[in-house]
Design a protein around this motif. Structure first.
Motif, short mmCIF file in Angstrom:
data_model
loop_
_atom_site.label_atom_id
_atom_site.label_comp_id
_atom_site.label_asym_id
_atom_site.label_seq_id
_atom_site.Cartn_x
_atom_site.Cartn_y
_atom_site.Cartn_z
N SER A 46 37.88 3.32 -6.01
CA SER A 46 37.24 4.41 -6.24
C SER A 46 35.67 4.07 -6.41
O SER A 46 35.17 2.93 -6.85
CB SER A 46 37.92 5.33 -7.19
OG SER A 46 37.26 6.63 -7.50
N GLN A 47 35.07 5.48 -6.24
CA GLN A 47 33.82 5.36 -6.47
C GLN A 47 32.74 4.37 -5.98
O GLN A 47 32.00 3.78 -6.60
CB GLN A 47 33.32 5.64 -7.92
CG GLN A 47 32.30 6.67 -8.21
CD GLN A 47 32.34 7.00 -9.62
OE1 GLN A 47 33.16 6.98 -10.25
NE2 GLN A 47 31.17 7.41 -10.25
N ASP A 51 27.83 8.83 -6.54
CA ASP A 51 28.13 10.15 -6.62
C ASP A 51 29.38 10.85 -6.31
O ASP A 51 29.41 12.13 -6.08
CB ASP A 51 26.86 10.97 -6.18
CG ASP A 51 26.84 10.63 -4.54
OD1 ASP A 51 28.08 9.82 -4.01
OD2 ASP A 51 25.84 11.38 -3.97
N GLU A 52 30.43 10.03 -6.38
CA GLU A 52 31.77 10.69 -6.04
C GLU A 52 32.83 10.21 -7.14
O GLU A 52 33.50 9.32 -6.98
CB GLU A 52 32.22 9.98 -4.52
CG GLU A 52 31.23 10.67 -3.41
CD GLU A 52 31.62 9.77 -2.05
OE1 GLU A 52 32.64 9.45 -1.89
OE2 GLU A 52 30.62 10.04 -1.28
N PRO A 53 32.94 11.05 -8.04
CA PRO A 53 33.63 10.48 -9.38
C PRO A 53 35.01 11.08 -9.57
O PRO A 53 35.67 10.60 -10.41
CB PRO A 53 32.85 10.91 -10.60
CG PRO A 53 32.07 12.28 -9.86
CD PRO A 53 31.80 11.98 -8.49
N THR A 56 38.01 9.00 -9.66
CA THR A 56 37.77 7.77 -10.80
C THR A 56 38.46 8.35 -12.03
O THR A 56 39.47 7.82 -12.50
CB THR A 56 36.51 7.38 -11.14
OG1 THR A 56 35.81 6.81 -9.74
CG2 THR A 56 36.39 6.45 -12.04
N MET A 89 35.79 1.96 -10.28
CA MET A 89 34.56 2.28 -10.12
C MET A 89 34.15 1.03 -9.46
O MET A 89 33.26 -0.10 -10.17
CB MET A 89 33.73 2.39 -11.29
CG MET A 89 32.23 3.07 -11.31
SD MET A 89 31.44 3.37 -12.79
CE MET A 89 32.18 4.96 -13.05
N ALA A 95 26.82 5.01 -9.82
CA ALA A 95 27.20 5.99 -10.72
C ALA A 95 26.04 6.15 -11.91
O ALA A 95 25.98 7.18 -12.30
CB ALA A 95 28.42 5.48 -11.42
N TYR A 98 23.61 8.30 -10.35
CA TYR A 98 24.48 9.53 -9.61
C TYR A 98 24.16 9.73 -8.19
O TYR A 98 23.25 10.52 -8.04
CB TYR A 98 24.53 10.80 -10.26
CG TYR A 98 25.41 11.91 -9.92
CD1 TYR A 98 26.70 11.77 -10.01
CD2 TYR A 98 25.14 12.91 -9.01
CE1 TYR A 98 27.89 12.50 -9.80
CE2 TYR A 98 26.27 13.74 -8.61
CZ TYR A 98 27.42 13.61 -9.05
OH TYR A 98 28.41 14.42 -8.45
N HIS A 139 37.43 9.20 -2.42
CA HIS A 139 36.07 9.50 -2.14
C HIS A 139 36.15 11.00 -2.61
O HIS A 139 36.93 11.64 -2.86
CB HIS A 139 35.51 9.48 -0.78
CG HIS A 139 35.31 7.89 -0.34
ND1 HIS A 139 34.07 7.42 -0.43
CD2 HIS A 139 36.10 7.00 0.05
CE1 HIS A 139 34.10 6.22 -0.04
NE2 HIS A 139 35.49 6.00 0.44
#
Length: 394
Positions: A46-47, A51-53, A56, A89, A95, A98, A139
């Motif tokens: 993930s992530q 900017d796609e949290p 997560t 992550m 992150a 962001y 995502h």
């Protein structure tokens, strides 16, 4: 996230294995958390876009659920039939800012072949070591995406990633399609009409496509918009249900019995199918001061803003569409009949009256911030009452 992973390990050292498998450009740890004793390995990441949290958070919630409900039959089955590997992550530098890309300015999800980023090299090395029989690529997607021509938001979009230009099928991709079908059937009762199918064009540089080509068929889960000003909780819940359902189906063998047609009949994403807010049939003033009627479409994105108590996620809006917007859907639609939309003035409050002596100075144009007033004309010429204030962050 780092503290959360370490707490999971400390609370249940017999269940979780935690290792640092790499470092980001700026030296942040890339964690690999594993659990389960099954012979079939599953990789979830993930992530990779900073900017796609959403996923997560859902992934961490799901891991905690597995820890606290490990005696439940379906959880015990997952842990005995599968070994789960997660990289919650992959892009901590992005992150931190962001932003989509890593600290080099490279999109990690377009670095599966060149491997110019340490994050991509870490993910590739982990896949090669584990050789998982399926992967989950998690995502967030644009809030402009709708489900086909329905005008409904694509809150979750699914994809069984292709591995070649003709988008051929092999046993692995068929399995991924069946897993997507299982997820669809689980989510549609919760989010009716809000499950879409992501574009399956082959992207030679992308990780999902190459994972499938390398022997790890990949299920892409893209989280999109939700029709509320507080979208995070329901979107996290959708991801949680998707992961729980898919892994249970894989552990039980139910996934192999699913119908591929249930995946292939999911409506494809319309990449500009919706706006966040639609002002339908509202009055506007032209540059010549003359009034006309049109629809106004406001789009919104998440961005980090300092709102007085430190950085936080905020909803940033702009006027994105203007004219006849009947082909677009919206998360919220306002009937603008009998009202005028003009830019927001600094001291305006709902219920105030004001005069617009020079209407040409109060035009609404695409690209401007979504800070507007909806005005109701009063009997006195050029006099209006403020019926509603529309305000997003800049």
């Amino acid at each position: 996230m780092e503290k959360h992973l370490k707490r999971l390990r400390e609370k249940s050292p017999d269940l979780f294995q935690l290792e640092v498998v790499g470092q980001s450009v700026e030296g942040r740890a890339l964690y690999h958390l594993s659990l389960g004793t099954g012979p079939r390995h599953v990789l979830l990441w993930s992530q990779m876009h900073g900017d796609e949290p959403t996923a997560t958070t859902a992934l961490l919630d799901f891991l905690e659920y597995l820890r606290t409900h490990r005696q439940e039959p379906w959880v015990a089955r997952i842990l005995s039939e599968l070994t789960l590997h997660s990289v919650p992550m992959l892009n901590p530098d992005g992150a931190e800012r962001y932003q989509r890309r890593n600290a080099q300015g490279i999109d990690i999800n377009r670095d599966a072949l060149a491997l110019q980023t340490p994050e991509a090299r870490t993910l590739k090395a982990l896949r090669d070591r584990l050789k998982p029989f399926i992967g989950f690529n998690l995502h967030n997607q644009s809030w402009r995406y709708g489900v086909g021509s329905t005008g409904r938001p694509a809150s979750i979009s699914l994809l069984a990633a292709a591995f070649d230009e003709p988008r051929s099928d092999n046993p692995g991709r068929v399995l991924a399609k069946k897993v997507c079908a299982v997820i669809r059937d689980a989510l549609e009762p919760i989010a009716p009409g809000q499950v879409g199918r992501y574009d399956d064009s082959f992207e030679v540089r992308a990780f999902g496509d190459n994972m499938t080509r390398w022997g790890t068929p990949s299920v892409l889960i893209e989280t999109g918009p939700w029709p509320s000003r507080a979208p995070d909780a329901p979107l996290i819940q959708l991801n949680f249900v998707a992961l729980a359902t898919a892994l249970d189906a894989l552990a039980s063998g139910r996934a192999e019995k699913a119908e591929v047609a249930r995946y292939e009949s999911i409506p494809e994403n319309d990449t500009s199918g919706i706006v966040y807010l639609m002002l339908k049939g509202v009055g506007l003033f032209g540059a010549d001061g003359k009034p006309f009627t049109a629809d106004v479409g406001i789009s919104a994105t998440r961005a980090v803003r300092d709102q007085g108590q430190g950085p936080a996620l905020a909803l940033v809006g702009k006027v994105d569409e203007l004219g006849d917007l009947r082909v677009l859907g919206a998360l919220e639609t306002v009937d603008g009949s009998g009202l005028f939309a003009v830019p927001l003035s600094a001291t305006a409050k709902e219920g105030d009256t004001l005069q617009l002596a020079q209407p040409r100075q109060h035009t609404v144009q695409t690209g401007q911030p979504a800070e507007l007033m909806l005005l109701k004309p009063l009997e006195k010429p050029s006099t209006y009452r403020i019926e509603r204030i529309i305000r997003f962050e800049r």
